[in-house]
Design an enzyme around this catalytic site. Structure first.
Site, PDB file in Angstrom:
ATOM      1  N   ASP A 218      78.130  -1.672 -25.849  1.00  0.00           N
ATOM      2  CA  ASP A 218      78.319  -0.353 -26.383  1.00  0.00           C
ATOM      3  C   ASP A 218      77.643   0.974 -26.059  1.00  0.00           C
ATOM      4  OD1 ASP A 218      79.540   1.982 -27.979  1.00  0.00           O
ATOM      5  OD2 ASP A 218      78.020   1.818 -29.589  1.00  0.00           O
TER       6      ASP A 218
ATOM      7  N   ASP B 102      76.533   4.356 -27.864  1.00  0.00           N
ATOM      8  CA  ASP B 102      76.170   5.499 -28.734  1.00  0.00           C
ATOM      9  C   ASP B 102      75.098   4.089 -29.617  1.00  0.00           C
ATOM     10  OD1 ASP B 102      76.037   7.259 -27.457  1.00  0.00           O
ATOM     11  OD2 ASP B 102      78.417   8.072 -27.929  1.00  0.00           O
TER      12      ASP B 102
END
Ligand SMILES: [Mg+2]
Length: 290
Positions: free
Chosen positions: A11, A13
């Protein structure tokens, strides 16, 4: 038989780069990050990525960017922001290249304001579309791949596409960042037989004359191995530092040493005001305050 290369899906953020903890900017919705100048790697991100890359995993970022559907940024803003991330994670083994093989970003959101992107989409996590696309385009073998993310939807996207649930790591207290998470991946991938060693040299000779320091280093090493599933064969202390032997290839020992250094430095600094071991050069942080 695996049909392709194993990857670790990451991922973006609050996994690789800071987002929710960034200072607020007037006119920018909290959580929207579409500006290359605001990209800051989180602690452990560069080192964790290096270990994962050295262990033979393809690094692929999969990120929801509903900001585009909301009108808070354009596809080009997202691309430039992701390019900045790739630049910060340059590959020490391949000059000019990034450790990140590819970034997949989903600009859609069902409650968007920009008509073109205002809908649900199979790429949007928790659906597995981005992971599936990467597996086809990059020749990734999903059953031997991993996912690391800070949100349940990251995990579900990987599982939806065919990554085993046991090979997903949700960042939490057990593994607060990518360096910590990488150790679990390395431990699981370490094939038996081969052993490797790592050495740490004390910042100040004489630190091990303090019995409490010696005991804490040994206890931390054993706890780290126990928690991650790494097989610690031996740990030796002498006047100049530490030597640890682990089952697995060199990258396993290097990862173990990096996390042991970080943990025991934190402990030593809190009690004695200084690091126990020199920190590695602080590279790849990004942002104005780097
Ligand atoms: Mg996230």
């Amino acid at each position: 038989m695996p049909t392709g290369r194993p990857a670790v899906f990451l991922d973006r953020d609050d996994t690789l780069i800071a987002n929710r903890t960034l200072p607020e900017v007037a006119g920018v919705r909290r959580g929207d990050l579409c500006d290359p100048d605001r990209v800051r790697l989180l602690p452990g991100a560069a080192e964790g990525c290096r270990l994962l890359s050295e262990s033979g995993l393809v690094l692929v970022v999969v990120t929801n960017q509903g900001v585009v559907a909301r009108g808070g940024g354009t596809l080009d803003d997202v691309r430039r922001t992701n390019d900045r991330l790739r630049d910060l994670l340059s590959d020490p083994a391949r000059p000019g290249a990034s450790m990140i093989a590819a970034v997949y970003a989903c600009p859609f959101h069902p409650e968007g304001a920009v008509e073109r992107f205002a809908r649900e989409h199979p790429w949007r996590k928790p659906s597995g579309g981005m992971v599936r696309a990467a597996s086809i385009e990059l020749g990734i073998d999903l059953p031997t791949s991993w996912m690391i993310g800070d949100s349940a939807r990251d995990i579900e996207a990987a599982v939806d596409a065919g990554v085993p649930r046991d090979s997903t790591i949700l960042l939490d207290e057990r593994a607060p960042d990518i360096l910590s998470a990488a150790l679990y991946v390395l431990a699981a991938r370490a094939a038996g037989g081969e052993q490797s060693t790592v050495t740490l040299s004390l910042d100040r000779p004489g630190a091990f004359e303090n019995e409490r320091v010696r005991e804490t280093v040994i206890a931390t090493a054993n706890a780290l191995a126990e928690r991650t599933g790494m097989e610690l064969v031996e740990v030796l202390l002498d006047a100049s530092g530490l030597r640890a032997t682990l089952s697995g290839p060199k990258v396993v020992a290097l990862g173990f040493g990096a996390e042991l250094r970080r943990l025991t430095n934190g402990w030593h600094k809190a009690r004695h005001g200084s690091n126990l071991w020199p920190e590695p050069p602080d590279v790849h942080r990004g942002g104005d305050d780097a």
